[in-house]
Design a protein around this motif. Structure first.
Motif, PDB file in Angstrom:
ATOM      1  N   MET A 195      80.296  32.479  19.873  1.00  0.00           N
ATOM      2  CA  MET A 195      80.464  32.594  18.424  1.00  0.00           C
ATOM      3  C   MET A 195      80.460  34.046  17.975  1.00  0.00           C
ATOM      4  O   MET A 195      81.223  34.432  17.076  1.00  0.00           O
ATOM      5  CB  MET A 195      79.372  31.793  17.705  1.00  0.00           C
ATOM      6  CG  MET A 195      79.648  30.304  17.676  1.00  0.00           C
ATOM      7  SD  MET A 195      78.522  29.369  16.626  1.00  0.00           S
ATOM      8  CE  MET A 195      77.223  29.019  17.802  1.00  0.00           C
ATOM      9  N   ALA A 196      79.599  34.872  18.578  1.00  0.00           N
ATOM     10  CA  ALA A 196      79.567  36.287  18.212  1.00  0.00           C
ATOM     11  C   ALA A 196      80.890  36.971  18.557  1.00  0.00           C
ATOM     12  O   ALA A 196      81.399  37.793  17.784  1.00  0.00           O
ATOM     13  CB  ALA A 196      78.407  36.979  18.919  1.00  0.00           C
ATOM     14  N   LEU A 197      81.466  36.632  19.709  1.00  0.00           N
ATOM     15  CA  LEU A 197      82.762  37.207  20.078  1.00  0.00           C
ATOM     16  C   LEU A 197      83.868  36.728  19.139  1.00  0.00           C
ATOM     17  O   LEU A 197      84.798  37.478  18.832  1.00  0.00           O
ATOM     18  CB  LEU A 197      83.100  36.847  21.526  1.00  0.00           C
ATOM     19  CG  LEU A 197      82.262  37.552  22.603  1.00  0.00           C
ATOM     20  CD1 LEU A 197      82.542  36.947  23.976  1.00  0.00           C
ATOM     21  CD2 LEU A 197      82.546  39.047  22.617  1.00  0.00           C
ATOM     22  N   GLY A 198      83.778  35.470  18.695  1.00  0.00           N
ATOM     23  CA  GLY A 198      84.753  34.977  17.723  1.00  0.00           C
ATOM     24  C   GLY A 198      84.637  35.696  16.395  1.00  0.00           C
ATOM     25  O   GLY A 198      85.647  36.082  15.787  1.00  0.00           O
ATOM     26  N   LEU A 199      83.406  35.895  15.925  1.00  0.00           N
ATOM     27  CA  LEU A 199      83.207  36.616  14.665  1.00  0.00           C
ATOM     28  C   LEU A 199      83.592  38.084  14.810  1.00  0.00           C
ATOM     29  O   LEU A 199      84.038  38.715  13.845  1.00  0.00           O
ATOM     30  CB  LEU A 199      81.751  36.489  14.219  1.00  0.00           C
ATOM     31  CG  LEU A 199      81.399  37.105  12.867  1.00  0.00           C
ATOM     32  CD1 LEU A 199      82.243  36.500  11.757  1.00  0.00           C
ATOM     33  CD2 LEU A 199      79.922  36.934  12.563  1.00  0.00           C
TER      34      LEU A 199
END
Length: 406
Positions: free
Chosen positions: A53-57
């Protein structure tokens, strides 16, 4: 600090970047074999989902420079997709016999007392198919969110994305009689949520992949999803679209004047970032065996955003470090603080996201570029220092050009 950075740079140049990545991957694969099953392994599995999720954000915030305070909405959508396609949520499908596509025997039927088999109701689709269905659905929702915000910047963009993150969980909470009030189908069970969720199984196998006593396969599935996410992030960063994102982040007006299509560029950022939020949401929904609207609070969006900022916006490896650090701090650090504050009758975990917000504020003051910033970001924030060091070095070189006479 400069000397430390120089030494670290010399150390990392001992091996090529590909060798370091392979070494890190081998260490990550062997990690559960060293620690065994237990609370640390469970925390590591949750952390890998947060890394995704952090990489997506980071695509939205770090690459394209678009603020998103409602990222939890995409996590919610992905989790409910596995709830719809991996549970008994819709018992009347196919005349009550259900739909079963490449799932384990546990999700297909249960034995009867007379020796026969009873088909399990609901829609049951293999996990590895559902993750891509969820990515497509959340990408579409990312475009729907991004379209009204194309002309917004700063505080206005933050307010709109925050509102989206608050609205989506409430929609699911009230979808007990149709979605958006249309129809009478129960899509969420309200605040009770959807449970149980099908356990992961390989498409060619009828056996579940892991159990509560053996979580190692779940870790390796999550690790494979992280590797896929990192690969896509790296390819996007170095692509024409990635360069367009960076141009928009630096200066929208200049990017538009150079021929960058702002509408298409921003919508792609929202869509791809949202897709990875749903990607991780499917895994967490299946791993936690439940999907409940209480999991999708605003504080979670702040939590993921803090991982990006603390690690280093725009730097893939920095974001991974930030996600691991904050996830482990949330799992082990805050309970330890709570033990220290116990005699005072104060529960630290009740204000955990306030603590992360304070930590984020401290980072923005002391090290705004993050723990492992991208080269471009470090140059932006420390341009005067770098130029001063270069000038000093140039002066030093010039002084050696002439013989000093006594």
């Amino acid at each position: 600090m400069t000397d430390l950075r120089t030494r670290w740079g010399s150390f990392t140049r001992v091996l090529p970047p590909t060798a370091w990545m392979l070494a890190a991957l081998v260490a990550a694969i062997a990690f559960p074999l060293l620690i065994g099953s237990g609370d640390l392994l469970d925390a590591s599995i949750q952390t890998l989902a947060y890394v995704i999720m952090a990489l997506g954000l980071n695509i939205v915030v770090g690459f394209a420079g678009l603020l998103d305070l409602g990222y939890v909405a995409f996590y919610a959508i992905g989790a409910f997709v596995i709830g719809w396609f991996g549970s008994q949520q819709f018992p009347n499908v196919n005349g009550g016999k259900g739909i079963h596509i490449l799932v384990s025997d546990r999700s297909t039927f249960q034995p009867k007392l007379d020796g026969g088999r009873l088909d399990i109701a609901g829609i049951h689709i293999n996990f590895f198919i559902v993750i891509f269905i969820a990515m497509a659905i959340t990408a579409l929702w990312g475009v729907l969110l991004g379209a009204p915000t194309l002309r917004l910047r700063g505080d206005y963009l933050a307010i709109v994305t925050l509102a989206f993150g608050e609205i989506v969980p409430r929609i699911f909470e009230n979808s007990t009689s149709g979605l958006f009030g249309i129809g009478s189908t129960d899509f969420s069970h309200g605040r009770q949520g959807i449970t149980p969720i099908d356990t992961i199984n390989l498409p060619w196998s009828h056996d579940i992949l892991y159990t509560d006593q053996n979580l190692k396969p779940a870790y390796w599935v999550a690790l494979g999803m992280v590797v896929f996410t990192v690969f896509v992030n790296r390819r996007l960063r170095d692509s024409r679209l990635g360069r367009a994102w960076i141009a928009v982040r630096e200066d929208e007006v200049a990017a538009a004047s150079m021929g960058v299509n702002l509408v298409r560029t921003k919508l792609w950022a929202y869509a791809i970032g949202a897709a990875f939020g749903g990607f991780a949401g499917v895994f967490l929904g299946s791993y936690n065996n439940t999907v409940n609207v209480d999991q999708f609070e605003f504080g979670f969006s702040v939590f993921i955003l803090a991982m990006v900022i603390v690690g280093g916006m725009g730097n893939i490896w920095g974001v991974i470090v930030g996600a691991v650090a904050l996830s482990m701090m949330n799992r082990y650090g805050l309970p330890q603080l709570n033990n220290l504050s116990g005699p005072l009758g104060f529960d630290v975990t009740s204000i955990s996201f306030g603590i992360f917000g304070f930590f984020l504020l401290v980072m923005m003051v002391l090290r705004p570029e993050g723990l492992i910033p991208s080269g471009r970001r470090r140059l932006e924030l420390h341009e005067s220092e770098i130029e001063g060091a270069e000038e000093a070095a140039a002066v030093g070189d010039m002084s050696q050009m002439y013989e000093v006479r006594q």
